[in-house]
Each structure stands twice: as C-alpha cells, then as structure tokens.
Design a protein around this motif. Sequence first.
Motif, PDB file in Angstrom:
ATOM      1  N   ASP A  56       0.848  -1.179   0.000  1.00 26.56           N
ATOM      2  CA  ASP A  56       0.000   0.000   0.000  1.00 26.56           C
ATOM      3  C   ASP A  56       0.886   1.231   0.000  1.00 26.56           C
ATOM      4  OD1 ASP A  56      -1.815   2.047   0.414  1.00 26.56           O
ATOM      5  OD2 ASP A  56      -3.072   0.848   1.746  1.00 26.56           O
ATOM      6  N   ALA A  57       1.058   1.841  -1.187  1.00 31.52           N
ATOM      7  CA  ALA A  57       1.965   2.980  -1.330  1.00 31.52           C
ATOM      8  C   ALA A  57       1.489   4.169  -0.515  1.00 31.52           C
ATOM      9  CB  ALA A  57       2.071   3.356  -2.808  1.00 31.52           C
ATOM     10  N   ARG A  58       0.184   4.434  -0.541  1.00 30.78           N
ATOM     11  CA  ARG A  58      -0.320   5.596   0.203  1.00 30.78           C
ATOM     12  C   ARG A  58      -0.192   5.403   1.706  1.00 30.78           C
ATOM     13  NH1 ARG A  58      -5.880   7.877  -2.209  1.00 30.78           N
ATOM     14  NH2 ARG A  58      -6.612   5.781  -1.751  1.00 30.78           N
ATOM     15  N   ALA A  59      -0.430   4.184   2.184  1.00 21.92           N
ATOM     16  CA  ALA A  59      -0.296   3.918   3.614  1.00 21.92           C
ATOM     17  C   ALA A  59       1.156   4.091   4.062  1.00 21.92           C
ATOM     18  CB  ALA A  59      -0.786   2.508   3.941  1.00 21.92           C
ATOM     19  N   LEU A  60       2.101   3.661   3.205  1.00 20.91           N
ATOM     20  CA  LEU A  60       3.511   3.814   3.533  1.00 20.91           C
ATOM     21  C   LEU A  60       3.873   5.291   3.655  1.00 20.91           C
ATOM     22  CD1 LEU A  60       6.297   2.439   3.893  1.00 20.91           C
ATOM     23  CD2 LEU A  60       6.616   2.692   1.430  1.00 20.91           C
ATOM     24  N   LEU A  61       3.433   6.096   2.689  1.00 20.00           N
ATOM     25  CA  LEU A  61       3.733   7.522   2.734  1.00 20.00           C
ATOM     26  C   LEU A  61       3.083   8.186   3.941  1.00 20.00           C
ATOM     27  CD1 LEU A  61       3.297   8.361  -1.057  1.00 20.00           C
ATOM     28  CD2 LEU A  61       5.438   8.376   0.225  1.00 20.00           C
ATOM     29  N   GLU A  62       1.887   7.740   4.289  1.00 18.06           N
ATOM     30  CA  GLU A  62       1.188   8.313   5.435  1.00 18.06           C
ATOM     31  C   GLU A  62       1.872   7.931   6.746  1.00 18.06           C
ATOM     32  OE1 GLU A  62      -1.541  10.542   7.526  1.00 18.06           O
ATOM     33  OE2 GLU A  62      -1.152  10.493   5.362  1.00 18.06           O
ATOM     34  N   SER A  63       2.373   6.689   6.815  1.00 20.98           N
ATOM     35  CA  SER A  63       3.036   6.231   8.036  1.00 20.98           C
ATOM     36  C   SER A  63       4.303   7.027   8.319  1.00 20.98           C
ATOM     37  CB  SER A  63       3.378   4.739   7.921  1.00 20.98           C
ATOM     38  OG  SER A  63       2.214   3.963   7.793  1.00 20.98           O
ATOM     39  N   TYR A  64       4.963   7.440   7.243  1.00 22.66           N
ATOM     40  CA  TYR A  64       6.212   8.197   7.403  1.00 22.66           C
ATOM     41  C   TYR A  64       6.065   9.564   6.740  1.00 22.66           C
ATOM     42  CZ  TYR A  64       8.208   3.719   8.803  1.00 22.66           C
ATOM     43  OH  TYR A  64       8.481   2.537   9.463  1.00 22.66           O
ATOM     44  N   ARG A  65       5.003  10.255   7.093  1.00 19.10           N
ATOM     45  CA  ARG A  65       4.709  11.533   6.441  1.00 19.10           C
ATOM     46  C   ARG A  65       5.792  12.580   6.692  1.00 19.10           C
ATOM     47  NH1 ARG A  65      -0.646  13.648   9.456  1.00 19.10           N
ATOM     48  NH2 ARG A  65      -1.217  11.455   9.159  1.00 19.10           N
ATOM     49  N   ASP A  66       6.546  12.441   7.789  1.00 14.21           N
ATOM     50  CA  ASP A  66       7.595  13.415   8.119  1.00 14.21           C
ATOM     51  C   ASP A  66       8.963  13.008   7.567  1.00 14.21           C
ATOM     52  OD1 ASP A  66       5.807  15.019   9.535  1.00 14.21           O
ATOM     53  OD2 ASP A  66       6.060  13.822  11.358  1.00 14.21           O
ATOM     54  N   PHE A  67       9.011  11.910   6.842  1.00 15.95           N
ATOM     55  CA  PHE A  67      10.292  11.493   6.271  1.00 15.95           C
ATOM     56  C   PHE A  67      10.738  12.478   5.197  1.00 15.95           C
ATOM     57  CE2 PHE A  67      12.263   9.391   2.560  1.00 15.95           C
ATOM     58  CZ  PHE A  67      13.505   9.125   3.127  1.00 15.95           C
ATOM     59  N   ASP A  68      12.052  12.756   5.167  1.00 21.20           N
ATOM     60  CA  ASP A  68      12.589  13.621   4.122  1.00 21.20           C
ATOM     61  C   ASP A  68      14.013  13.208   3.796  1.00 21.20           C
ATOM     62  OD1 ASP A  68      12.492  15.536   2.214  1.00 21.20           O
ATOM     63  OD2 ASP A  68      12.499  17.254   3.577  1.00 21.20           O
ATOM     64  N   ILE A  69      14.450  13.595   2.607  1.00 24.01           N
ATOM     65  CA  ILE A  69      15.778  13.249   2.121  1.00 24.01           C
ATOM     66  C   ILE A  69      16.361  14.446   1.393  1.00 24.01           C
ATOM     67  CG2 ILE A  69      14.735  12.243   0.037  1.00 24.01           C
ATOM     68  CD1 ILE A  69      17.156  10.383  -0.155  1.00 24.01           C
ATOM     69  N   GLU A  70      17.662  14.642   1.533  1.00 28.98           N
ATOM     70  CA  GLU A  70      18.347  15.726   0.832  1.00 28.98           C
ATOM     71  C   GLU A  70      19.738  15.260   0.420  1.00 28.98           C
ATOM     72  OE1 GLU A  70      19.772  20.385   1.381  1.00 28.98           O
ATOM     73  OE2 GLU A  70      18.688  19.361   2.985  1.00 28.98           O
ATOM     74  N   VAL A  71      20.096  15.570  -0.813  1.00 29.51           N
ATOM     75  CA  VAL A  71      21.448  15.311  -1.292  1.00 29.51           C
ATOM     76  C   VAL A  71      22.296  16.527  -0.949  1.00 29.51           C
ATOM     77  CG1 VAL A  71      22.889  14.850  -3.303  1.00 29.51           C
ATOM     78  CG2 VAL A  71      20.610  13.853  -3.155  1.00 29.51           C
ATOM     79  N   VAL A  72      23.326  16.323  -0.134  1.00 29.45           N
ATOM     80  CA  VAL A  72      24.137  17.423   0.383  1.00 29.45           C
ATOM     81  C   VAL A  72      25.462  17.468  -0.363  1.00 29.45           C
ATOM     82  CG1 VAL A  72      25.246  18.405   2.430  1.00 29.45           C
ATOM     83  CG2 VAL A  72      23.047  17.208   2.638  1.00 29.45           C
ATOM     84  N   GLN A  73      25.824  18.655  -0.822  1.00 23.90           N
ATOM     85  CA  GLN A  73      27.043  18.838  -1.594  1.00 23.90           C
ATOM     86  C   GLN A  73      28.267  18.901  -0.693  1.00 23.90           C
ATOM     87  OE1 GLN A  73      26.793  22.172  -4.195  1.00 23.90           O
ATOM     88  NE2 GLN A  73      28.923  22.056  -4.866  1.00 23.90           N
ATOM     89  N   ARG A  74      29.295  18.134  -1.051  1.00 25.73           N
ATOM     90  CA  ARG A  74      30.592  18.162  -0.391  1.00 25.73           C
ATOM     91  C   ARG A  74      31.670  18.168  -1.464  1.00 25.73           C
ATOM     92  NH1 ARG A  74      27.719  19.085   3.274  1.00 25.73           N
ATOM     93  NH2 ARG A  74      27.527  18.013   5.302  1.00 25.73           N
ATOM     94  N   ASP A  75      32.830  18.765  -1.188  1.00 27.75           N
ATOM     95  CA  ASP A  75      33.905  18.800  -2.180  1.00 27.75           C
ATOM     96  C   ASP A  75      34.370  17.402  -2.558  1.00 27.75           C
ATOM     97  OD1 ASP A  75      33.910  21.492  -2.469  1.00 27.75           O
ATOM     98  OD2 ASP A  75      35.542  21.878  -1.059  1.00 27.75           O
ATOM     99  N   ARG A  76      34.326  16.480  -1.616  1.00 28.15           N
ATOM    100  CA  ARG A  76      34.812  15.130  -1.879  1.00 28.15           C
ATOM    101  C   ARG A  76      33.727  14.211  -2.429  1.00 28.15           C
ATOM    102  NH1 ARG A  76      37.614  13.103   3.507  1.00 28.15           N
ATOM    103  NH2 ARG A  76      35.742  14.084   4.377  1.00 28.15           N
ATOM    104  N   GLY A  77      32.544  14.741  -2.627  1.00 25.96           N
ATOM    105  CA  GLY A  77      31.453  13.914  -3.132  1.00 25.96           C
ATOM    106  C   GLY A  77      30.124  14.407  -2.592  1.00 25.96           C
ATOM    107  N   ILE A  78      29.231  13.506  -2.291  1.00 28.48           N
ATOM    108  CA  ILE A  78      27.939  13.878  -1.728  1.00 28.48           C
ATOM    109  C   ILE A  78      27.642  13.025  -0.506  1.00 28.48           C
ATOM    110  CG2 ILE A  78      27.010  14.554  -3.983  1.00 28.48           C
ATOM    111  CD1 ILE A  78      25.408  11.944  -3.964  1.00 28.48           C
ATOM    112  N   LYS A  79      26.725  13.518   0.287  1.00 30.94           N
ATOM    113  CA  LYS A  79      26.162  12.737   1.375  1.00 30.94           C
ATOM    114  C   LYS A  79      24.652  12.820   1.280  1.00 30.94           C
ATOM    115  CE  LYS A  79      30.027  13.069   4.628  1.00 30.94           C
ATOM    116  NZ  LYS A  79      30.452  13.448   6.007  1.00 30.94           N
ATOM    117  N   ILE A  80      23.996  11.790   1.772  1.00 25.20           N
ATOM    118  CA  ILE A  80      22.543  11.753   1.741  1.00 25.20           C
ATOM    119  C   ILE A  80      22.028  11.950   3.159  1.00 25.20           C
ATOM    120  CG2 ILE A  80      20.522  10.365   1.173  1.00 25.20           C
ATOM    121  CD1 ILE A  80      22.303   8.827  -0.818  1.00 25.20           C
ATOM    122  N   GLU A  81      21.330  13.044   3.380  1.00 25.93           N
ATOM    123  CA  GLU A  81      20.774  13.356   4.698  1.00 25.93           C
ATOM    124  C   GLU A  81      19.350  12.814   4.792  1.00 25.93           C
ATOM    125  OE1 GLU A  81      22.316  14.622   7.178  1.00 25.93           O
ATOM    126  OE2 GLU A  81      24.073  15.653   6.351  1.00 25.93           O
TER     127      GLU A  81
END
Length: 458
Positions: A56-81
């Motif tokens: 259930d895709a909608r139930a999954l999104l609702e269960s973790y409604r506050d989840f977030d992701i950001e790709v963070v720039q670093r000189d040596r590469g990236i990190k995923i926050e």
Amino acid sequence: MALLQTVDATVVPRGGLDMLSRHEIARLHDASRTGLHEMLRRCALAVLTYGGVGDDARALLESYRDFDIEVVQRDRGIKIELRNAPATAFVDGKVIRGIAELLSAVVRDIVYVSTEIQENPRYDLGSSAGLTTAVFEILRNARVLKPGVEPNLVVCWGGHSISRAEYDYDKYVGYELGLRGLDVCTGCGAGAMKAPMKGAAVGHQKQRIRNPRYIGITEPGIIAAESPNAMVNHLVIMPDIEKRLEAFVRMSHGIIVFPGGVGTAEEILYLLGVLLHPENRGIPFPLVFAGPRAAAPYFERIDAFLRLALGDEVSSLYRIIIDDPVETARTMKAGIDQVREFRIAQQDAFFYNWRLTIPEDFQHPFVPTHEAMAGLRLHRDREKHLLAADLRRAFSGIVAGNVKVDGIRAIEQFGKFEITGDAELMEAMDAMLADFVAQHRMKLPGGSAYQPCYRLVW
C-alpha cells in the motif's frame, strides 16, 4: 496503534556516486531540492523499507509523512541526509549496507539520470533509436551491463500476490537456474519476483559462483507498492514503465513467466507484441510460461486469450511447462545457448540486444488518463503487434488504477476507466480478469476486497 520508530542519519553513498565532478555534484544537489524531490522521497522511502511485504503505497507515505531526504554537496562527493527515516533500516545506529547501496541507486537513477539523459539534447527521446540508446545509457550508468560475460541473464516475471505453493515452486525453478550458472532479473518486488532470486542464491552457492547478479528493475510509479525484496543486489529505477519493459527485453537472454495478475499480463503482451513484429522473425528469444500443477488453469486462460487476440501462430513464440522445474531450467538454458550462437554469428553484443526491433508504439510513455484508456483501439482486424501494444496499455492502466498512487486518485476523482473493443475480445478479457479476481491475483493495497477500477464495454 504504536508509533513507528524513526531516526535522523547521514548516509555515505556506495557505488556509482563515489567519484563525481563539482559540476555533477551541484546538479545532483539542485535537482534533489526542486521538481524531483517528491519522486526521490517516495523511492527512497520504499528502499528504506527494503524487504517489507506491504503493498500500500499511500499507507507507507502516510506512516512516514515526516520522512525527508536531501542530497548534500561536499567537495569530496555527496552525502545523503535522512530525516525521520524508518528505524528498521538501521542496526545499532548504522544503516544496513544493502540499503545504503540501494539508496545510492535511487539517487543515481532518479536524480543523476534525469539531468544527464532527460535534459540532455544529445539524446533524441522523440525517436525509437534515441529511446533505445537512452535505455542503454541508464543501464550502463547503473553498472548492470557486463561486457565479456557469456549470456546468462534470465528475467522472471510474475505476481507479487501468489500462494505459498506457487512461491515455493518459483523458488525451485530459481534453484535449478542457479545450478546452471544463470543470473536472475525481476521487477524487484515480493512473490514471484523474490522467489526465483532466493532459489538461485542456493544454486549459485552450491556451484561456488562468485558475484551472482540479482537485478531488480522498477519505475517510480510502482516501487512504493513493490518495495525491493531483500535478495536484490542491483537496483535500477527506469523513468517509466515503457523504458522498464524495454530494459527487461534488451538485457535478458530469456524470460520465464510465472503466474501473476494484470501486471504480468501487461508484460506478456509487451514481449509478444515485440516478437510478433515482422522485423524480429528469426531472432531467437526463449520464452517459457511455468508454474505448479495448480497453475495449469491460469496458463490455459492466458493461452486461450492470446490465441484469440493475436492468432494461433502466437503460441509458437512460447512454451508452457507445468510442474517441472528441471525441464523449465533446461529449456531456458538450451534457449540461451541458441541466443549465444546467434549473436556470435551476427557479431552482436551479449550484454544488450541491439538487433531486436521495438517500435515507437511500444516505447513512448502511456499515461493512463480516462481519455487515453477510452481511446484504445482493441479491434482484432489490426496488425497483431499494434493490437498487442494497445492491449498492453489497457492492462497498464488497470495496474495504475489498482496500485499506483496517481492512478488510484484518478479513479477516486473521475470514476472507473472505460475500455471498449470488439465484443468477443472484450468478453474474453472480462473472463480472464474475473479469473484473476477469483484466484486472488488482483488484491488491492491493504487487503481490501477487489473493486474493479475499469468497465469493459462492447
């Protein structure tokens, strides 16, 4: 109801994102914060619930409604926050390695490929050749194309909602494939997408095969409903269902179809439509329909529908093998041997089937709006490969209305899709879909009783 535990974390990407230029890093960072963010968020959440059995895709999104992701720039590469990520993705505060790898694949395919392929004028996505090249570039970027390796990749299609007996049978077939040194690629979800991988892993281990491939190919609209199973060690997220299907066909050296539902019927019609194209005559492509004894009526119904819709000659393109995993694997191995000899004779690559003609009708994305579904031309007097293309679109729309978030919302807002066509063809399609429902192959997310998202008219 107990609250789901979440954690905040920084994940260092693994594989494919470890050495980028500053310019590439900046584009990844910018894209992940703009129009692609919601798609990235949905796919990342599906990966972080890696191995789950929910659909259930909608139930999954609702269960973790506050989840977030950001790709963070670093000189040596990236990190995923990650913020408010599912705690089940971590062990003693550290992200599970396999999840970190698949999370990197999400960033790579959703963000990097979008900037490098879709927004790159070098690729003519309005032409058949340009689309095929784009599929190749996405797969190459994902590092799943292996030059110098003998043909050994079997794609397995089938349903995620199957019985325990079917699951065990599919696993047995996978075991026999693994004993013969064959790798497995599936749609990456549960059920018939997991079982052959799990069986192949045992066969590979017995043969002491190092670095076997368990490739999962998905697309953004369906990954949340079919979160990657725990066997997948290479994940590829194609931009849409058409490129996903082309990736399966171009990469594979043979395909086994296990019992499934509407999505499996869609895949069958896509492949047969391609193989029926006049320019593909004589190109070997082993295709086996396989299942336990109890699945015989399922394939009888599929076979009858295909013969009615596409003519009796279509049956020459596949073989039905019931209740014999060893014969299934032997047949596939023999077919792949023929593929090898053919490609050597034609001086074709082993790792990508360039020679196969896939018409533009099969390549351009089909958006299953109510207008588009009503406009399908399901008439038996059309060229067979063109009729197969529209039948495939009809089943694709039903899949969207059943499990994809956008499709479910469209049905809720505008009512059922209306599909019209020849009386005999619509009657056969209606009977086949009714069988899928009776066999519990059309379960809705959350386990609700099935209510059709479509209306057939003739």
